[in-house]
Enzyme design. Structure first.
Site, short mmCIF file in Angstrom:
data_model
loop_
_atom_site.label_atom_id
_atom_site.label_comp_id
_atom_site.label_asym_id
_atom_site.label_seq_id
_atom_site.Cartn_x
_atom_site.Cartn_y
_atom_site.Cartn_z
N GLU A 151 0.85 -1.20 0.00
CA GLU A 151 0.00 0.00 0.00
C GLU A 151 0.88 1.24 0.00
O GLU A 151 1.82 1.35 0.79
CB GLU A 151 -0.91 0.00 1.24
CG GLU A 151 -1.76 1.25 1.35
CD GLU A 151 -2.74 1.19 2.52
OE1 GLU A 151 -3.44 0.18 2.69
OE2 GLU A 151 -2.79 2.19 3.27
N GLN B 18 7.40 8.54 13.98
CA GLN B 18 6.31 8.37 13.00
C GLN B 18 5.34 7.27 13.44
O GLN B 18 4.12 7.44 13.37
CB GLN B 18 6.92 8.02 11.64
CG GLN B 18 5.90 7.84 10.53
CD GLN B 18 6.54 7.23 9.28
OE1 GLN B 18 7.32 6.28 9.37
NE2 GLN B 18 6.20 7.77 8.13
N ARG C 32 -15.07 4.18 4.75
CA ARG C 32 -15.81 5.38 5.14
C ARG C 32 -14.90 6.60 5.11
O ARG C 32 -15.27 7.67 4.65
CB ARG C 32 -16.37 5.20 6.56
CG ARG C 32 -17.21 6.38 6.99
CD ARG C 32 -17.38 6.44 8.48
NE ARG C 32 -16.13 6.78 9.16
CZ ARG C 32 -16.02 6.95 10.46
NH1 ARG C 32 -17.07 6.79 11.24
NH2 ARG C 32 -14.85 7.27 11.00
N THR D 127 -3.77 4.86 -1.52
CA THR D 127 -4.75 5.43 -0.59
C THR D 127 -5.40 6.69 -1.16
O THR D 127 -4.95 7.26 -2.16
CB THR D 127 -4.13 5.76 0.77
OG1 THR D 127 -3.18 6.81 0.59
CG2 THR D 127 -3.47 4.56 1.40
N ALA E 121 -7.35 12.61 2.83
CA ALA E 121 -8.43 13.22 3.61
C ALA E 121 -9.21 14.19 2.73
O ALA E 121 -8.63 14.92 1.92
CB ALA E 121 -7.84 13.94 4.80
#
Ligand code: FAD
Length: 303
Positions: free
Chosen positions: A19, A223, A109, A50, A53
């Protein structure tokens, strides 16, 4: 290859996926392309990208997923969230994903915007992952492409942060699978017991789709502290102490992370997981070492 093929391609199992996230700058994008050329040589079955936001990286997510598939020749997946999107906008995005030939979606979501604690449904949009999965399956029917997309959803071995208890969260996970998800990819964890307990409980409520463990190799102590505080993953005491001693030394933290990741992965593979999803954090150097250490384990399982 589709997420729905996890069960079909038994000879390819365990299926390895990476990913990555879309970088914010052009320079970051150039770096990512270099890292991708290395990551692609490690032979992953999928690379997933990904979705930032508030849909901030919407176009970049698809651009990179398309690059991975069409330039690097690796199957890819776009992550997609409900954040800030109306149902019509979701249709437009799905059409673009379809047109680009990307056939896998990680349906989520999404998180509340930075600084906010609760997720707010956008007007004419959705509140939960299961609604997005249902929307994607309906989109396929409306456009005459039944089961065109492979769909993965998120599962939380240590429970989703907002869920009152694991049982409720599992019932909600079942809604996503019942809506048409092909596979569950888990949140990162550092103690494999969480994963194995989770799998048992998921099976107990009648979910049968593959459950792929998500593993994040640590690249920096600070991190990983930040990431785990946001997603609720426990760092075991022994690992925490090692990382505390490497708080200002990323090379040392990275070595600790590689060792941890190899140990976790070897146990997961030995105990028959359907695949491993590595959160590679857009870097390849550590993944080269990890995949090298796992090559024999993988080879044995694939013959
Ligand atoms: P949901 O499944 O909707 O669950 C959210 C919460 O609501 C849970 O507490 C659940 O128990 C509850 N719930 C679910 N359905 C219902 C219902 N019908 N009624 C009542 N309660 C319900 N975030 C991004 O922004 N971009 C990404 O690309 C991204 N990729 C991810 C990939 C993976 C593999 C994982 C594990 C997470 C990823 N995330 C990403 C983070 C994810 O968006 C957050 O964890 C988010 O808070 C929850 O998303 P979800 O799809 O799991 O939500």
């Amino acid at each position: 290859m589709l997420f729905s093929d996890y069960s079909k391609y038994k000879d390819k199992r365990p299926i390895i996926s990476f990913e990555i996230f879309p970088p914010k700058t052009d320079r970051g994008m150039d770096n990512l392309k270099n890292e991708l050329s290395q990551l692609a040589t490690l032979g992953p079955d999928f690379i997933t990208v990904t979705y930032g936001a508030m849909g901030s990286t919407r176009d970049k997510t698809l651009e990179i997923a398309s690059l991975i598939k069409n330039h690097f020749g690796v199957e890819s997946a776009c992550h997609l969230t409900c954040v800030g999107a109306t149902k019509n906008e979701l249709d437009i995005i799905l059409q673009k994903i379809y047109d680009a030939g990307v056939r896998n979606i990680v349906a989520l979501r999404g998180d509340p915007p930075e600084g906010e604690k609760t997720f707010i449904q956008s007007e004419e949009g959705y509140s939960y992952g299961n609604e997005l999965v249902e929307h994607i399956r309906n989109f396929e029917l409306r456009t005459g492409n039944k089961n065109y997309f492979g769909i993965a959803v998120a599962g939380y071995p240590e429970k989703h942060l907002e869920a009152p208890e694991l049982g409720t969260d599992l019932a909600n996970l079942k809604r996503k699978v019942d809506a048409g998800a092909d596979v569950i990819i888990t949140q990162l964890f550092f103690n494999n017991d969480f994963y194995f307990d989770f799998v048992k409980k998921v099976r107990d409520i009648g979910i049968t789709v593959p459950i792929v463990p998500g593993i994040m190799p640590i690249l920096s102590a600070k991190q990983i502290q930040r990431i785990t505080s946001m997603c609720g993953t426990t760092i075991p005491q022994i690992l925490r102490e090692k990382l505390d001693a490497a708080i200002d030394d990323d090379d040392k933290a990275r070595d600790i992370g590689i060792e941890q990741c190899i140990q976790q992965s070897k146990e997961l593979l030995a105990r028959g997981v359907p695949g491993i999803h590595f959160y590679v954090l857009n870097k390849s150097g550590h993944m080269i070492r990890i995949m090298d250490a796992l090559s024999e384990d993988l080879q044995k399982l694939r013959v």
